[in-house]
Write a protein that holds these residues in place. Structure first.
Motif, PDB file in Angstrom:
ATOM      1  N   LYS A   1       3.747   5.517  -5.653  1.00  0.00           N
ATOM      2  CA  LYS A   1       3.736   5.851  -7.065  1.00  0.00           C
ATOM      3  C   LYS A   1       2.628   6.757  -7.446  1.00  0.00           C
ATOM      4  O   LYS A   1       2.696   7.256  -8.512  1.00  0.00           O
ATOM      5  N   SER A   2       1.554   6.882  -7.011  1.00  0.00           N
ATOM      6  CA  SER A   2       0.532   7.795  -7.219  1.00  0.00           C
ATOM      7  C   SER A   2       0.782   9.210  -6.940  1.00  0.00           C
ATOM      8  O   SER A   2       0.065  10.034  -7.407  1.00  0.00           O
ATOM      9  N   GLU A   3       1.862   9.469  -6.050  1.00  0.00           N
ATOM     10  CA  GLU A   3       2.234  10.852  -5.692  1.00  0.00           C
ATOM     11  C   GLU A   3       2.881  11.344  -7.073  1.00  0.00           C
ATOM     12  O   GLU A   3       4.047  10.969  -7.120  1.00  0.00           O
ATOM     13  N   PRO A   4       2.541  12.393  -7.393  1.00  0.00           N
ATOM     14  CA  PRO A   4       3.178  13.026  -8.558  1.00  0.00           C
ATOM     15  C   PRO A   4       4.560  13.640  -8.078  1.00  0.00           C
ATOM     16  O   PRO A   4       4.755  14.101  -6.891  1.00  0.00           O
ATOM     17  N   PRO A   5       5.591  13.705  -8.854  1.00  0.00           N
ATOM     18  CA  PRO A   5       6.874  13.935  -8.589  1.00  0.00           C
ATOM     19  C   PRO A   5       7.217  15.355  -8.250  1.00  0.00           C
ATOM     20  O   PRO A   5       6.650  16.075  -8.783  1.00  0.00           O
TER      21      PRO A   5
ATOM     22  N   SER B   1       0.723  -1.401  -0.006  1.00  0.00           N
ATOM     23  CA  SER B   1       0.005  -0.026  -0.068  1.00  0.00           C
ATOM     24  C   SER B   1       0.961   1.154   0.087  1.00  0.00           C
ATOM     25  O   SER B   1       0.556   2.283  -0.774  1.00  0.00           O
ATOM     26  N   SER B   2       1.872   1.067   1.041  1.00  0.00           N
ATOM     27  CA  SER B   2       2.794   2.105   1.059  1.00  0.00           C
ATOM     28  C   SER B   2       3.539   2.577  -0.525  1.00  0.00           C
ATOM     29  O   SER B   2       3.656   3.869  -0.751  1.00  0.00           O
TER      30      SER B   2
ATOM     31  N   LEU C   1      -1.293  28.426 -11.479  1.00  0.00           N
ATOM     32  CA  LEU C   1      -1.326  26.866 -11.017  1.00  0.00           C
ATOM     33  C   LEU C   1      -0.553  26.734  -9.658  1.00  0.00           C
ATOM     34  O   LEU C   1       0.353  27.319  -9.261  1.00  0.00           O
ATOM     35  N   SER C   2      -1.171  25.971  -8.922  1.00  0.00           N
ATOM     36  CA  SER C   2      -0.740  25.589  -7.610  1.00  0.00           C
ATOM     37  C   SER C   2       0.521  24.575  -7.819  1.00  0.00           C
ATOM     38  O   SER C   2       0.708  24.067  -9.073  1.00  0.00           O
ATOM     39  N   GLN C   3       1.147  24.347  -6.831  1.00  0.00           N
ATOM     40  CA  GLN C   3       2.483  23.453  -6.874  1.00  0.00           C
ATOM     41  C   GLN C   3       2.013  22.126  -7.033  1.00  0.00           C
ATOM     42  O   GLN C   3       2.692  21.374  -7.934  1.00  0.00           O
ATOM     43  N   GLN C   4       0.942  21.826  -6.530  1.00  0.00           N
ATOM     44  CA  GLN C   4       0.537  20.324  -6.874  1.00  0.00           C
ATOM     45  C   GLN C   4      -0.044  20.218  -8.295  1.00  0.00           C
ATOM     46  O   GLN C   4       0.134  19.211  -8.782  1.00  0.00           O
ATOM     47  N   GLN C   5      -0.519  21.190  -8.735  1.00  0.00           N
ATOM     48  CA  GLN C   5      -0.894  21.229 -10.046  1.00  0.00           C
ATOM     49  C   GLN C   5       0.380  21.124 -11.137  1.00  0.00           C
ATOM     50  O   GLN C   5       0.338  20.435 -12.135  1.00  0.00           O
ATOM     51  N   ILE C   6       1.434  21.951 -10.890  1.00  0.00           N
ATOM     52  CA  ILE C   6       2.417  21.752 -11.603  1.00  0.00           C
ATOM     53  C   ILE C   6       3.234  20.435 -11.468  1.00  0.00           C
ATOM     54  O   ILE C   6       3.698  19.882 -12.569  1.00  0.00           O
ATOM     55  N   ARG C   7       3.202  19.869 -10.258  1.00  0.00           N
ATOM     56  CA  ARG C   7       3.815  18.481 -10.198  1.00  0.00           C
ATOM     57  C   ARG C   7       3.228  17.605 -10.949  1.00  0.00           C
ATOM     58  O   ARG C   7       3.601  16.581 -11.540  1.00  0.00           O
ATOM     59  N   THR C   8       1.569  17.638 -11.040  1.00  0.00           N
ATOM     60  CA  THR C   8       0.930  16.605 -11.850  1.00  0.00           C
ATOM     61  C   THR C   8       1.496  16.568 -13.434  1.00  0.00           C
ATOM     62  O   THR C   8       1.236  15.378 -13.974  1.00  0.00           O
ATOM     63  N   GLY C   9       1.789  17.756 -14.024  1.00  0.00           N
ATOM     64  CA  GLY C   9       2.015  17.710 -15.282  1.00  0.00           C
ATOM     65  C   GLY C   9       3.442  18.086 -15.484  1.00  0.00           C
ATOM     66  O   GLY C   9       3.859  18.061 -16.649  1.00  0.00           O
ATOM     67  N   LEU C  10       4.368  17.714 -14.736  1.00  0.00           N
ATOM     68  CA  LEU C  10       5.866  18.122 -14.592  1.00  0.00           C
ATOM     69  C   LEU C  10       6.466  17.447 -15.691  1.00  0.00           C
ATOM     70  O   LEU C  10       7.297  17.880 -16.554  1.00  0.00           O
ATOM     71  N   THR C  11       6.103  15.909 -15.679  1.00  0.00           N
ATOM     72  CA  THR C  11       6.859  15.122 -16.669  1.00  0.00           C
ATOM     73  C   THR C  11       6.280  15.069 -18.149  1.00  0.00           C
ATOM     74  O   THR C  11       6.795  14.916 -19.106  1.00  0.00           O
TER      75      THR C  11
END
Length: 265
Positions: free
Chosen positions: A40-44, A34-35, A172-182
């Motif tokens: 894996k689901s957490e954006p980089p 689970s960990s 965009l928030s930091q979380q939104q940027i992380r989601t599309g970073l790659t």
């Protein structure tokens, strides 16, 4: 629990296994799985800096004195901005982009870090929902300009700016940027705030849409009047006096760019 194992010599070995320890082991494995899934689901938070990545325009310091790093960076931004603007519009975009990343560049250079900049055309999906958690009733995809400052071999989300094609921030928030970073595919949901008011970004788009509708209505009304023999409203539009509301909506050339060369007689 007792397990019996036949040995190669013909003897029998008896091994006692605790059922509770086996259960704990299975639980531990489940928790580890689970960990790992959560990780894996957490954006980089960052992506590795690859100088030869063909998906980016990369600008690095090269030690030359004739053309500085920032001069070459301006040229690279101009090349991208030229796809969306011309003349002074390109210069304005370059200035806005530099304003967004200059602080990060200054900090990196002050610390003596290895620095580079990567640019690419990204995309932004904007969904409009009826309140937090509400259903989406409209969506639009638009181009975006992604500018990442590489520091010591990586490009962090906090050092990445996702801008509109005119160089302005898309908020965009930091979380939104992380989601599309790659991937380079970003997304944002616009909703009303907790007090029922629209977000700033949604309010700006709504105001622009209303302004456009007012100008179109002014043209329609002027044409309808012209058909009835009243040419004054249409003449006023050509002269820049037309108004679809209490505020002037501009000349007909502003409503339909390119028509300004015509004259009304």
């Amino acid at each position: 629990m007792v397990a019996t194992i036949d040995s190669a010599t013909g003897g029998t070995n008896t091994v006692a296994v605790s059922s509770s320890s086996g259960s704990l082991t299975a639980t531990a494995r489940q928790q580890q799985t689970s960990s790992r899934s959560a990780e894996k689901s957490e954006p980089p938070k960052f992506r590795p800096f690859l100088p030869n990545d063909p998906g980016y325009i990369t600008v690095e310091p090269d030690g030359r004195d004739d053309v500085s790093f920032r001069d070459r960076l301006r040229q690279a931004i101009e090349a991208v901005a030229s796809a969306f603007a011309s003349g002074e519009g390109v210069t304005a975009i370059v200035d806005r982009v530099f304003g967004e990343i200059s602080k990060t560049l200054d900090e990196a250079e002050a610390k003596g870090e290895e620095v580079a900049v990567q640019l690419r055309i990204a995309s932004l999906d904007v969904s409009v929902a009826d309140g937090a958690g509400g259903s989406t009733f409209a969506s639009i995809r638009q181009f975006a300009l992604e500018v990442g400052v590489a520091r010591n071999g990586k490009v962090a989300a906090e050092d990445t700016r996702v801008l509109a094609t005119d160089g302005s921030s898309l908020g965009l928030s930091q979380q939104q940027i992380r989601t599309g970073l790659t991937s380079g595919n970003y997304a944002r949901v616009d909703t009303g705030s907790s007090d029922g008011k629209l977000s700033d970004a949604a309010r700006e788009r709504l105001a622009a849409a209303r302004s456009g509708l007012e100008r179109v209505k002014a043209v329609q009304d002027a044409l309808a009047a012209f058909r009835l023999g009243n040419e004054v409203p249409l003449r006023d539009l050509f002269d820049g006096k037309g108004s679809g509301s209490s505020e002037k909506s501009g000349s007909l050339g502003q409503v339909f760019p390119g028509i300004g060369a015509l004259s009304f007689r």
